[in-house]
Write a protein that holds these residues in place. Sequence first.
Motif, PDB file in Angstrom:
ATOM      1  N   VAL A  75       0.837  -1.201   0.000  1.00 48.29           N
ATOM      2  CA  VAL A  75       0.000   0.000   0.000  1.00 48.29           C
ATOM      3  C   VAL A  75       0.878   1.260   0.000  1.00 48.29           C
ATOM      4  O   VAL A  75       0.901   2.015   0.977  1.00 48.29           O
ATOM      5  N   PRO A  76       1.617   1.526  -1.090  1.00 50.15           N
ATOM      6  CA  PRO A  76       2.563   2.650  -1.069  1.00 50.15           C
ATOM      7  C   PRO A  76       1.916   4.002  -0.792  1.00 50.15           C
ATOM      8  O   PRO A  76       2.491   4.829  -0.065  1.00 50.15           O
ATOM      9  N   HIS A  77       0.746   4.255  -1.347  1.00 51.04           N
ATOM     10  CA  HIS A  77       0.109   5.548  -1.114  1.00 51.04           C
ATOM     11  C   HIS A  77      -0.377   5.683   0.329  1.00 51.04           C
ATOM     12  O   HIS A  77      -0.324   6.785   0.903  1.00 51.04           O
ATOM     13  N   LEU A  78      -0.826   4.585   0.925  1.00 53.62           N
ATOM     14  CA  LEU A  78      -1.231   4.636   2.333  1.00 53.62           C
ATOM     15  C   LEU A  78      -0.021   4.838   3.237  1.00 53.62           C
ATOM     16  O   LEU A  78      -0.093   5.582   4.222  1.00 53.62           O
ATOM     17  N   VAL A  79       1.086   4.167   2.934  1.00 50.68           N
ATOM     18  CA  VAL A  79       2.295   4.353   3.740  1.00 50.68           C
ATOM     19  C   VAL A  79       2.766   5.801   3.644  1.00 50.68           C
ATOM     20  O   VAL A  79       3.153   6.414   4.652  1.00 50.68           O
ATOM     21  N   ARG A  80       2.707   6.370   2.456  1.00 50.97           N
ATOM     22  CA  ARG A  80       3.062   7.789   2.299  1.00 50.97           C
ATOM     23  C   ARG A  80       2.163   8.661   3.178  1.00 50.97           C
ATOM     24  O   ARG A  80       2.646   9.566   3.873  1.00 50.97           O
ATOM     25  N   THR A  81       0.872   8.383   3.163  1.00 50.42           N
ATOM     26  CA  THR A  81      -0.072   9.151   3.968  1.00 50.42           C
ATOM     27  C   THR A  81       0.239   9.014   5.458  1.00 50.42           C
ATOM     28  O   THR A  81       0.247  10.002   6.202  1.00 50.42           O
ATOM     29  N   GLY A  82       0.491   7.773   5.902  1.00 52.85           N
ATOM     30  CA  GLY A  82       0.772   7.535   7.312  1.00 52.85           C
ATOM     31  C   GLY A  82       2.079   8.165   7.752  1.00 52.85           C
ATOM     32  O   GLY A  82       2.169   8.753   8.845  1.00 52.85           O
ATOM     33  N   LEU A  83       3.119   8.048   6.926  1.00 51.65           N
ATOM     34  CA  LEU A  83       4.400   8.666   7.278  1.00 51.65           C
ATOM     35  C   LEU A  83       4.258  10.175   7.416  1.00 51.65           C
ATOM     36  O   LEU A  83       4.811  10.787   8.346  1.00 51.65           O
ATOM     37  N   ALA A  84       3.536  10.793   6.506  1.00 49.69           N
ATOM     38  CA  ALA A  84       3.322  12.237   6.595  1.00 49.69           C
ATOM     39  C   ALA A  84       2.598  12.599   7.895  1.00 49.69           C
ATOM     40  O   ALA A  84       2.970  13.559   8.587  1.00 49.69           O
ATOM     41  N   GLN A  85       1.598  11.812   8.235  1.00 44.01           N
ATOM     42  CA  GLN A  85       0.817  12.106   9.437  1.00 44.01           C
ATOM     43  C   GLN A  85       1.655  11.975  10.705  1.00 44.01           C
ATOM     44  O   GLN A  85       1.655  12.878  11.555  1.00 44.01           O
ATOM     45  N   PHE A  86       2.399  10.888  10.834  1.00 47.16           N
ATOM     46  CA  PHE A  86       3.076  10.621  12.104  1.00 47.16           C
ATOM     47  C   PHE A  86       4.463  11.265  12.191  1.00 47.16           C
ATOM     48  O   PHE A  86       4.993  11.436  13.291  1.00 47.16           O
ATOM     49  N   LEU A  87       5.042  11.649  11.040  1.00 47.54           N
ATOM     50  CA  LEU A  87       6.276  12.429  11.058  1.00 47.54           C
ATOM     51  C   LEU A  87       6.000  13.929  11.095  1.00 47.54           C
ATOM     52  O   LEU A  87       6.908  14.732  11.311  1.00 47.54           O
ATOM     53  N   GLY A  88       4.749  14.305  10.866  1.00 46.11           N
ATOM     54  CA  GLY A  88       4.396  15.719  10.858  1.00 46.11           C
ATOM     55  C   GLY A  88       4.910  16.458   9.640  1.00 46.11           C
ATOM     56  O   GLY A  88       5.231  17.648   9.702  1.00 46.11           O
ATOM     57  N   LEU A  89       4.973  15.780   8.507  1.00 43.27           N
ATOM     58  CA  LEU A  89       5.454  16.383   7.264  1.00 43.27           C
ATOM     59  C   LEU A  89       4.306  16.571   6.279  1.00 43.27           C
ATOM     60  O   LEU A  89       3.313  15.835   6.309  1.00 43.27           O
ATOM     61  N   ASP A  90       4.459  17.534   5.387  1.00 40.79           N
ATOM     62  CA  ASP A  90       3.522  17.647   4.277  1.00 40.79           C
ATOM     63  C   ASP A  90       3.684  16.422   3.383  1.00 40.79           C
ATOM     64  O   ASP A  90       4.803  15.980   3.109  1.00 40.79           O
ATOM     65  N   ILE A  91       2.572  15.886   2.917  1.00 37.17           N
ATOM     66  CA  ILE A  91       2.636  14.650   2.145  1.00 37.17           C
ATOM     67  C   ILE A  91       3.449  14.820   0.868  1.00 37.17           C
ATOM     68  O   ILE A  91       4.066  13.874   0.373  1.00 37.17           O
ATOM     69  N   GLY A  92       3.515  16.041   0.335  1.00 33.54           N
ATOM     70  CA  GLY A  92       4.318  16.290  -0.854  1.00 33.54           C
ATOM     71  C   GLY A  92       5.808  16.162  -0.616  1.00 33.54           C
ATOM     72  O   GLY A  92       6.588  16.073  -1.576  1.00 33.54           O
ATOM     73  N   LYS A  93       6.214  16.131   0.640  1.00 34.20           N
ATOM     74  CA  LYS A  93       7.622  15.975   0.978  1.00 34.20           C
ATOM     75  C   LYS A  93       8.054  14.514   1.037  1.00 34.20           C
ATOM     76  O   LYS A  93       9.216  14.224   1.352  1.00 34.20           O
ATOM     77  N   ILE A  94       7.147  13.585   0.750  1.00 35.40           N
ATOM     78  CA  ILE A  94       7.450  12.154   0.869  1.00 35.40           C
ATOM     79  C   ILE A  94       7.104  11.451  -0.435  1.00 35.40           C
ATOM     80  O   ILE A  94       6.055  11.691  -1.036  1.00 35.40           O
ATOM     81  N   ARG A  95       7.994  10.599  -0.851  1.00 30.91           N
ATOM     82  CA  ARG A  95       7.766   9.728  -2.003  1.00 30.91           C
ATOM     83  C   ARG A  95       8.015   8.291  -1.547  1.00 30.91           C
ATOM     84  O   ARG A  95       9.048   8.006  -0.937  1.00 30.91           O
ATOM     85  N   VAL A  96       7.100   7.399  -1.829  1.00 32.50           N
ATOM     86  CA  VAL A  96       7.258   5.976  -1.492  1.00 32.50           C
ATOM     87  C   VAL A  96       7.379   5.185  -2.782  1.00 32.50           C
ATOM     88  O   VAL A  96       6.555   5.340  -3.701  1.00 32.50           O
ATOM     89  N   VAL A  97       8.408   4.351  -2.857  1.00 31.66           N
ATOM     90  CA  VAL A  97       8.671   3.530  -4.037  1.00 31.66           C
ATOM     91  C   VAL A  97       8.741   2.075  -3.598  1.00 31.66           C
ATOM     92  O   VAL A  97       9.380   1.751  -2.588  1.00 31.66           O
TER      93      VAL A  97
END
Length: 793
Positions: A219-241
């Motif tokens: 679930v790469p898009h969900l992991v990106r969403t979760g990382l942004a939420q729990f790291l406190g980052l804007d989701i645009g700052k994260i790319r999951v491959v």
Amino acid sequence: MSNEHPHPIDNGGVGQRVLRKEDERHLHGKGHFVADMSMPGLCEVAFLRSPLAHARIRNIIKPAGFESCVLTRSDMADVADIVAPSTLASYKSSGQPPLAHGKVRFAGEPVVMCFARTRAQAEDLAELVEIEFDELPPIGNTDIAMADTANRVHEEWDDNLFLTLSADVDFDAHGNAPVVLRKQFHLARQVMAPMEGKAVLAYWDERLAQLVVYSGTQVPHLVRTGLAQFLGLDIGKIRVVVPDMGGAFGYKCNLMQEELCIAWLAFKYKKPFRYIEDRREHLVAGANCREHHYDLTAYADENGRLLALDAKIIIDGGAYSVWPFTVALEGGQATGNLPGPYDFRAYRCLTKCVATNKPAFLPYRGVARTGVCFAMELMMDAIARKVGREAWEVRLDNLVPGSAMPYKNVANKMYDSGDYQQSLRRAVDMIGLNSIRRRQQRPEADGRLIGVGFATYTEQSAHGTSVFASWGVAIVPGYEQATVRMTPSGGLEIRVGVQSHGQGMETSLAQIAVEILGVPVGKTAVIHGDTALTPFSTGTYASRSAVMAGGAVSVACKTLRERILMIGAHLLGAAPDAVTLADGRVQAAGKQVTLEDIAQAWYMRPERLPPLVDKGGLEVTAGYKPKVDTGAFTYATHACCVAVDTETGSVEILDYAIVEDCGQMINPMIVEGQTYGGTAQGIGTALYEEVLYDGNAQPLTSTLADYLLPGATEVPNIRIAHMESLSPHTEFGMKGMGEGGAIAPPAAIFNAVNDALKAFGAELNETPLTPHRLLEAISKSTSRSAAAVAAAA
């Protein structure tokens, strides 16, 4: 197995046995996994995990001189605990820290992470760390958890219950029913055991100012969403491959603590870090599925026709409710799917998801349906024994008939199409029931006993918005999107947000495009596993990818087809309704242009285009959701013949037959491969796999010498027959089927063994069916018989 030969890789649309494109690189050792990656300055990470199941952390002492390479939860103050919310009234959330803080809640929980240039050096650092614990009484099973609410996994709660669900549909105790039968059924805890465990590498991309995370996730898009939420980052700052992945089975469809830790390290230090889970870590910290306990009371008439079912289900949810799907997914699936393929109108169910000092429960292939099928199918056989009829005949009488489709069952599941009774009849013929019954009349030369068993199930696949919203989970799937783009050479690119981890999506999604556009599979590239390149998707789970992503590809290709025809007609000087598209060419009145000609006109020679050409050109993004989003229901009947050695307790599977129906098959070869693999896993559930704990909730099966997996010699030659009842709600009438093979084997095998042991009156109802349990059941039955004889005398 079919004798049809696979088509060459460039041929074949929907329904054809096209060879899988992805197999070429894997069979030649050219796959690219997280563990294969190298990067300048890469540091490897090792986790120091709790040796205790339940304890307070009094102190952590880092090794002198290495403090900066040894990190605890206190060092990660800017990271939030992983919290999986739910809107369900009875649900209690549980904050899961990336590293344990304050106390540990299961043996194997990560407490400290250490990094160094090599994994061995990182592990050496971990050995130098000292942790002082104050041990707490372990909550090792659901009985202890529910009995002692003063000792709690989460002290802020008032008990140890994550969730309580209930259903009551026209239930009447039916106390005067001719048959009232109560049985208990138990499934052991398991690990999912993919070839590749957790795997994550992260680094900071200075050019893009972006955190790039390579992870083996479904679930790469969900992991990106979760990382942004729990790291406190804007989701645009994260790319999951996601590179190539060595299996998943549900283990990798949640945000993992280790993913959050590695991503944080890369963001903090602006360096690359990697973690690869080893097998012992997986067997200890990944013991997270299948542990269900059922208490069923069935009410039936004198012929075994089911009138009502009363159920109590206990699920051992472990220490945390995982993000995003929560433990409610398992509880909701168990409650809603227990009635299975059967036609009865009174149902009551109480389901409790209980917190214990074990790893957090995850949705393993089948998600509760292996458990409910096990309980329901063993109950069906028990009813048949009670009324003195053949089990398959009682099952046949209770199955929803094909003439009733579409059918809304007692749990409000809308069965879209199918003929469950026919699948059972065909399985009876395939296994040769009459021959087996004749064989049972004469002794076997080796003294073993022969038995035959059946199991029929439904698999709710591709369920969407309404279902997940009813479970109250954090992220609910909606419209699935796909982008299709014709290349200047007349090839095709398909971009999807779902993630393949063995299902052959690079082939099957291309076949859907072949069916509509005629672009050969070999000229079609399916791009997935990169949040920077693909449309948002909640990912691959719940047997949804073929229906949802395949549906989106179909819709997008149909739109692209109309644009191709318009340009082609103009190039041919023909009316749009006078042209056809076939074999990669637009044709009219004996003239033709190729897809490459059309692509060249769009990209290179726009003066050739018609004046009213669609400005979207040869690229289309489309969203898709089935007409009815409560799921497309696959089903199957499994039939099994076994030989049981009553001296040693061993069980040999002599024959195994499956009759399955997943609607329109995109690629029958892939369907069969998925079914073979799932059945092998189901055999593991039935006969071998069990995570054992001692009285202190310490895992006793931490190596593959203790935790048994089925190998090639344990899996029989499986014969598969297909039915194709098209769903009226989906593109091409297809249904999901990725999980189905794993659902029925435990029930079919247990029913076969119980059939073999009927002369003893022995009955087994707890997985796995080990030699010890089998011999114990015979011994207890023999003792009861002897006691009854003595009492009668």
